[in-house]
Design a protein around this motif. Structure first.
Motif, short mmCIF file in Angstrom:
data_model
loop_
_atom_site.label_atom_id
_atom_site.label_comp_id
_atom_site.label_asym_id
_atom_site.label_seq_id
_atom_site.Cartn_x
_atom_site.Cartn_y
_atom_site.Cartn_z
N ILE A 77 78.31 38.79 40.69
CA ILE A 77 77.58 39.00 41.95
C ILE A 77 78.62 39.14 43.05
O ILE A 77 79.48 38.28 43.23
CB ILE A 77 76.56 37.86 42.21
N THR A 78 78.58 40.24 43.76
CA THR A 78 79.64 40.53 44.72
C THR A 78 79.10 40.99 46.07
O THR A 78 78.10 41.71 46.17
CB THR A 78 80.63 41.58 44.17
N ILE A 107 74.92 43.44 43.78
CA ILE A 107 75.59 43.58 45.07
C ILE A 107 74.82 42.79 46.12
O ILE A 107 73.58 42.77 46.12
CB ILE A 107 75.64 45.06 45.52
N MET A 108 75.56 42.14 47.04
CA MET A 108 74.93 41.45 48.17
C MET A 108 75.42 42.13 49.45
O MET A 108 76.59 42.48 49.55
CB MET A 108 75.38 39.99 48.26
N ARG A 119 73.73 54.32 46.58
CA ARG A 119 75.06 54.53 46.00
C ARG A 119 75.36 53.48 44.93
O ARG A 119 75.85 53.79 43.85
CB ARG A 119 76.09 54.45 47.13
N CYS A 120 75.04 52.24 45.27
CA CYS A 120 75.31 51.14 44.33
C CYS A 120 74.42 51.22 43.09
O CYS A 120 74.90 51.04 41.97
CB CYS A 120 75.13 49.78 45.01
N MET A 121 73.17 51.50 43.31
CA MET A 121 72.25 51.57 42.16
C MET A 121 72.64 52.74 41.26
O MET A 121 72.63 52.62 40.04
CB MET A 121 70.80 51.72 42.63
N GLU A 122 73.06 53.83 41.86
CA GLU A 122 73.47 54.99 41.07
C GLU A 122 74.72 54.71 40.25
O GLU A 122 74.90 55.26 39.16
CB GLU A 122 73.74 56.20 41.96
N PHE A 128 70.34 44.85 44.28
CA PHE A 128 71.00 44.86 45.59
C PHE A 128 70.26 43.84 46.45
O PHE A 128 69.09 44.02 46.76
CB PHE A 128 70.90 46.26 46.20
N LEU A 129 70.94 42.76 46.78
CA LEU A 129 70.29 41.68 47.50
C LEU A 129 70.71 41.63 48.96
O LEU A 129 71.88 41.83 49.29
CB LEU A 129 70.64 40.33 46.87
#
Lengths: 203, 136
Positions: A77-78, A107-108, A119-122, A128-129
């Motif tokens: 978790i970042t 991702i946080m 972008r992160c989900m891809e 994504f929190l």
């Protein structure tokens, strides 16, 4: 970077111990996320940067894989915004590594930016929190890990947007077992203070 | 003593100094970790001193590095948010807005507000934790 023990109150009756690697440059946020994870009965290793995380995971060097099982990480978790390597860059490095790509990454972020989320989900993030992260978020992650953490297929993601006082997040859903809607925990963010009994008890 | 502590605590919420995040942190306390919130708050105050100093240093160099100021304030706002410091967080946002449009006067004024709210909350929380400890 010692691995912290599981928190007290975590029963040993068949409870799996998950090991979470938390990455955040804020010392306050590291303390809070550590506590959230320990309460949810996870072992936690908290580091302050993406490069430290990669060092720990043994991706950046000649570290032998001896004892890698002991360090087996079930979830990363970042934070997104970090100096040096962002959470997104860390995500890419992890997903680009044959050794590590199967580890789910969450991702946080304190900023609700659609392009960022997409972008992160891809790139393969699990979720994504929105910060500040809450216990309900972590419990949901734990449930995800309990289910094997293998529903990698992102069928779709829901995004609840709320007014400024609330946060939103993205869900990744498994076809057969959609996670309970984040709106439930998102709504918890909006719970009016007056409904909390302890505030009324002044005697 | 207990009543005083509860009264102080409620006032902090009623007057908008704290928001729900503080409650979330309280929920993480238990018998094994009875001082968790106080520890997090202490950490916040130690860490934010560093950030304030960093802003002050950056303000001394002209022309101002607005991007750097915004970055530092972003961190400050993040930590404030993490402890539920509602007013501090609001002033941080305001500072960032002035930064984004390069409003020097606004930034200077707003930075004073940030420091004031930061200090005010510190006093109030110290009082509250003291009372809460004595009440146990």
């Amino acid at each position: 970077m010692a691995v912290e023990d599981v928190g007290s109150g975590c029963s040993s009756s068949g409870d799996q111990e998950f090991h979470v690697l938390a990455v955040d440059d804020s010392i306050i946020d590291r303390k809070v996320i550590e506590r959230l994870l320990k309460i949810s009965c996870c072992k936690v290793t908290a580091v302050e940067s993406g490069s430290r995380a990669l060092q720990y995971l043994g991706i950046d060097g000649e570290r032998s894989s001896l004892g890698f099982d002991d360090l087996k990480v079930n979830l990363i978790i970042t934070d997104y915004s970090m100096p040096g390597m962002t959470g997104y860059e860390l995500l890419k490095k992890i997903k680009g590594s044959t050794k590590l790509r199967q580890i789910p990454v969450v991702i946080m972020s304190s900023e609700n930016i659609l392009a960022r989320v997409d972008r992160c989900m891809e790139e393969g993030a699990e979720d994504f929190l929105m910060k500040p992260v809450q216990l309900s978020d972590v419990e949901r992650l734990r449930d995800f890990m309990l289910r094997g953490g293998e529903e990698r297929e992102v069928v779709g993601h829901k995004r609840k947007t709320r007014d400024d006082s609330c946060s939103s997040s993205v869900l990744s859903c498994d076809r057969d077992h959609p996670l309970s809607p984040r709106s439930v925990s998102a709504m918890a963010h909006c719970k009016p203070l007056s409904k909390r009994p302890r505030l009324l008890a002044t005697d | 003593m207990e009543r005083q502590a509860a009264y102080l605590r409620n006032a902090l919420f009623d007057q908008g100094y704290l928001d729900e995040q503080f409650l979330q942190l309280e929920d993480l306390q238990d018998e094994a970790n009875p001082h968790f919130v106080e520890e997090v708050v202490k950490l916040f105050y130690t860490d934010s001193v560093r950030l304030i100093q960093s802003i002050e240093l950056t303000l001394k160099n002209t022309p101002w590095d607005f991007e750097k100021l915004d970055n530092i304030m972003h961190q400050f706002k993040g930590s404030s948010s993490s402890i539920g410091a509602k007013k501090v967080k609001k002033e941080c946002s305001q500072f960032q807005e002035y930064c984004n449009v390069g409003n020097v006067e606004g930034c200077i004024r707003e930075f004073q507000e940030v420091k004031q709210e930061h200090a005010a909350l510190k006093r109030k929380l110290e009082n509250y934790f003291q009372l809460a400890r004595e009440a146990r």
